[in-house]
Design an enzyme around this catalytic site. Structure first.
Site, short mmCIF file in Angstrom:
data_model
loop_
_atom_site.label_atom_id
_atom_site.label_comp_id
_atom_site.label_asym_id
_atom_site.label_seq_id
_atom_site.Cartn_x
_atom_site.Cartn_y
_atom_site.Cartn_z
N SER A 67 0.80 -1.22 0.00
CA SER A 67 0.00 0.00 0.00
C SER A 67 0.84 1.28 0.00
O SER A 67 1.60 1.52 -0.92
CB SER A 67 -0.95 -0.07 1.19
OG SER A 67 -1.77 1.05 1.25
N ASP A 281 -1.71 1.50 -3.54
CA ASP A 281 -2.46 0.38 -4.12
C ASP A 281 -3.89 0.80 -4.46
O ASP A 281 -4.75 -0.05 -4.73
CB ASP A 281 -2.44 -0.86 -3.22
CG ASP A 281 -3.08 -0.61 -1.86
OD1 ASP A 281 -3.20 0.56 -1.46
OD2 ASP A 281 -3.46 -1.61 -1.21
N ASP A 283 -6.49 2.09 -2.84
CA ASP A 283 -7.70 1.85 -2.05
C ASP A 283 -8.03 3.02 -1.14
O ASP A 283 -8.96 2.95 -0.32
CB ASP A 283 -7.64 0.53 -1.26
CG ASP A 283 -6.53 0.49 -0.23
OD1 ASP A 283 -5.77 1.48 -0.12
OD2 ASP A 283 -6.43 -0.54 0.48
N SER A 501 -0.08 1.52 17.55
CA SER A 501 -0.26 1.35 16.11
C SER A 501 -0.33 -0.13 15.76
O SER A 501 0.31 -0.96 16.41
CB SER A 501 0.91 2.01 15.37
OG SER A 501 1.04 1.44 14.08
N GLY A 502 -1.10 -0.46 14.73
CA GLY A 502 -1.17 -1.84 14.25
C GLY A 502 -0.16 -2.10 13.15
O GLY A 502 0.00 -3.23 12.70
C1 16G Z 1 -3.96 -0.24 7.83
C2 16G Z 1 -5.44 -0.33 7.60
C3 16G Z 1 -6.07 1.05 7.65
C4 16G Z 1 -5.73 1.72 8.97
C5 16G Z 1 -4.24 1.72 9.20
C6 16G Z 1 -3.95 2.15 10.61
C7 16G Z 1 -6.65 -1.84 6.16
C8 16G Z 1 -6.83 -2.35 4.76
N1 16G Z 1 -5.73 -0.91 6.30
O1 16G Z 1 -3.33 0.47 6.79
O2 16G Z 1 -7.44 0.89 7.54
O3 16G Z 1 -6.19 3.03 8.99
O4 16G Z 1 -3.73 0.40 9.06
O5 16G Z 1 -2.58 2.06 10.86
O6 16G Z 1 -7.32 -2.26 7.08
P1 16G Z 1 -2.03 2.18 12.34
O7 16G Z 1 -2.61 1.04 13.14
O8 16G Z 1 -0.56 2.12 12.19
O9 16G Z 1 -2.48 3.50 12.88
MG MG Z 2 -3.80 1.22 0.51
#
Ligand code: 16G
Ligand code: MG
Length: 545
Positions: A67, A281, A283, A501-502
């Site tokens: 992405s 990507d 989206d 963060s995820g």
């Molecule tokens: C990923 C997620 C996006 C979210 C971002 C948060 C998908 C396809 N993408 O890019 O929706 O806003 O993570 O990132 O689910 P963070 O957890 O680092 O703040």
């Molecule tokens: Mg993307």
């Protein structure tokens, strides 16, 4: 074991060996890290996609992309039968398989098959797409290697946007009812809906509306280029950052524009011109413009949701069928957008955790579920019942009601029902602006964003922070939420929250308030509280400016 050639798996797996000690997690957007570390993950996700396909007796998708990450990164995610994100229990299987030591790959595969009751005798079919990163083609071949070694069949679509792959999977599992599972099918479906929808729109001067698009030097450039000949009517696109000069996502793209609140490099903007950016990507999408005084205005996912919901609400009132509409946001939604939707538009708003799968899931509860993250990822989902009702009204009702139902019918076709899609969202937005005769400034004026600031804090272990209430309240470490509450009280119209963060090894801080100075200073003070109470490492967070 019947259905698995264990010897072949071992032999091929050794050709895609896992680097020692590397542990990765299937996160909100699948696996994502430096491309050089991903070969084994790709091979193994090929294996896993075959198991998932056998279990669901459906076609499964595998998308190779990272992405908005830098060009040297890559990633992979699996797409479930209805074009949705992979089910959570399978995210765990994915993590187990990706992290298994070489000698354990067989036993982990057998273990997953047993736990998930996979009938190994069944057939498997997997479709693959990839973005334009230099590493993507080779990594896609590793996925294919994994698929074939388990006896799965596949179709490699080659270069696709992420939402296009979601679309293909959805089409293939609904016997073509959703559309044709080809790139031509995708363009035809969207362009036909767009042409129908905009038929009634007043034409400006030469009949064409024009839009400048920053393609982040990514796949969006290629796909918009392909699509242009289908869009003969009404919309002329001028593409920038098409990948011939700059690097992917470097100083451009939706993530850059949203994070830094400034225009991308490489784009020629005149005042009051409508511009938008895709991410790597395609989206995500955000819009923006310069006003006559040279000020930059960002129109993010929240304001996109506001425009779309207002339009849909009007049409729903027109057809008068009591179809319910709901808007789904995350804690990052600007407070002004939530207030506008609830108090002015009078539509119910819901908040979920960050990550598309959470919003998508919530949006499925409504007849018409609008969901957008502030960062520009979103779409609108229509329930089957709503779709049938609308189709019936478009055939059987009269006059204004029929006109509204027909518009809704085309909007259903124009929105990607499987995933947020920059191309599809762009066409919906352009159609609405044309139909309503709105300029970008008039759209922007729906409400005024509260000034806000996002910061990152480095801590030893970000998991010491746990949250509740859709990430708006910190549960641990003790004392953190009280500290945030006390800081928030010092400012007007203020709000702040923190979450691990995820996708990065950091804690994110968000603050908004009545002025930029207040938002900056609140964000800074909250960062300090995180640093002190959650085990900050390195230097203490410095003031924003
Ligand atoms: C990923 C997620 C996006 C979210 C971002 C948060 C998908 C396809 N993408 O890019 O929706 O806003 O993570 O990132 O689910 P963070 O957890 O680092 O703040
Ligand atoms: Mg993307």
């Amino acid at each position: 074991m019947v259905g698995m050639d264990l010897e072949a798996i071992t032999k091929h797996s050794a050709l895609h060996a896992k680097p020692n000690g590397l542990i990765l997690q299937y996160g909100t957007a699948g696996f994502r890290t430096k491309a050089v570390h991903l070969d084994h993950v790709m091979f193994r996700m090929g294996l896993l996609a075959v198991l998932r396909s056998k279990q669901t007796q459906s076609t499964i998708g595998v998308m190779v992309t990272a992405s908005h990450n830098p060009e040297e990164d890559n990633g992979v995610k699996l797409v479930d039968p209805l074009g949705e994100m992979l089910a959570p229990s399978w995210e765990e299987h994915a993590t187990c398989l990706a992290n298994a030591e070489e000698q354990d790959v067989q036993s982990v595969l057998l273990d997953i098959s047993k736990k998930a009751a996979v009938d190994l005798q069944r057939d498997a079919y997997v479709v693959i797409g990839r973005d334009t990163r230099p590493s993507s083609e080779k990594l896609a071949h590793s996925v294919i290697d994994g698929i074939t070694v388990l006896g799965g069949q596949f179709h490699d679509y080659g270069l696709l946007t992420t939402p296009q792959l979601h679309y293909m999977v959805y089409c293939r599992n609904t016997s073509g009812q959703y559309g044709k599972a080809t790139i031509d099918g995708y363009y035809q479906k969207l362009s036909a809906a767009f042409a129908e929808l905009t038929k009634q729109a007043p034409r400006s001067g030469d009949g064409f509306r024009s839009l400048k698009v920053d393609c982040a030097n990514g796949i969006g450039a290629l796909k918009l280029g392909e699509m242009e000949r289908y869009l003969s009517q009404g919309l002329s696109l001028q593409l920038f950052n098409v990948g011939t000069e700059g690097r992917l996502n470097h100083l451009c793209g939706a993530d850059f524009v949203k994070s830094y609140q400034k225009p991308p490099q490489g784009m020629e903007m005149k005042s009051n011109e409508r511009c938008c950016s895709f991410d790597g990507d395609a989206d995500r999408i955000v819009y923006y413009y310069y006003d006559a005084d040279g000020h930059f205005h960002l129109i993010d996912g929240d304001k996109i949701a506001a425009l779309i919901s207002s339009f849909l609400k009007e049409l729903l009132l027109e057809i008068g069928e009591n179809l319910n509409i709901g808007v789904v946001q995350t804690a990052y939604a600007n407070g002004s957008s939530t207030r506008f939707l609830e108090e002015v538009m009078k539509v119910p708003v819901y908040c979920t955790k960050t990550g598309v799968k959470h919003l998508h899931h919530k949006a499925q509860e409504f007849d018409v579920g609008v969901y957008f993250e502030a960062n520009g990822h979103g779409t609108v989902l229509f329930s089957k019942a709503a779709e049938m009702k609308i189709k019936q009204l478009a055939k059987e009702s009269k006059d204004e009601k029929r006109k509204a139902a027909k518009m809704l019918e085309n909007i259903i076709d124009l929105f990607n029902q499987a995933a947020g899609d920059a191309i599809s969202d762009m066409l919906v937005i352009e159609a609405i602006l044309a139909l309503k005769g709105l300029t970008v400034q008039q759209w922007d004026a729906l409400y005024t964003d509260l000034p806000n600031r996002q910061l990152k804090v480095k801590v030893a272990d970000r998991q010491v922070i746990s949250t509740t209430d859709a990430e708006r309240q910190a549960v641990t470490p003790p004392g953190l939420q009280e500290a945030i509450n006390n800081l928030v009280k010092k400012y007007k119209l203020s709000r702040a929250f923190v979450r691990p963060s995820g996708t990065e090894d950091i804690v994110r801080v968000y603050a908004e308030a009545d002025s930029q100075e207040s938002a900056d200073s609140l964000a800074h003070e909250v960062s300090l509280a995180v640093f002190q109470l959650a085990g900050g490492v390195g230097e203490r967070p410095a003031p924003c400016f």
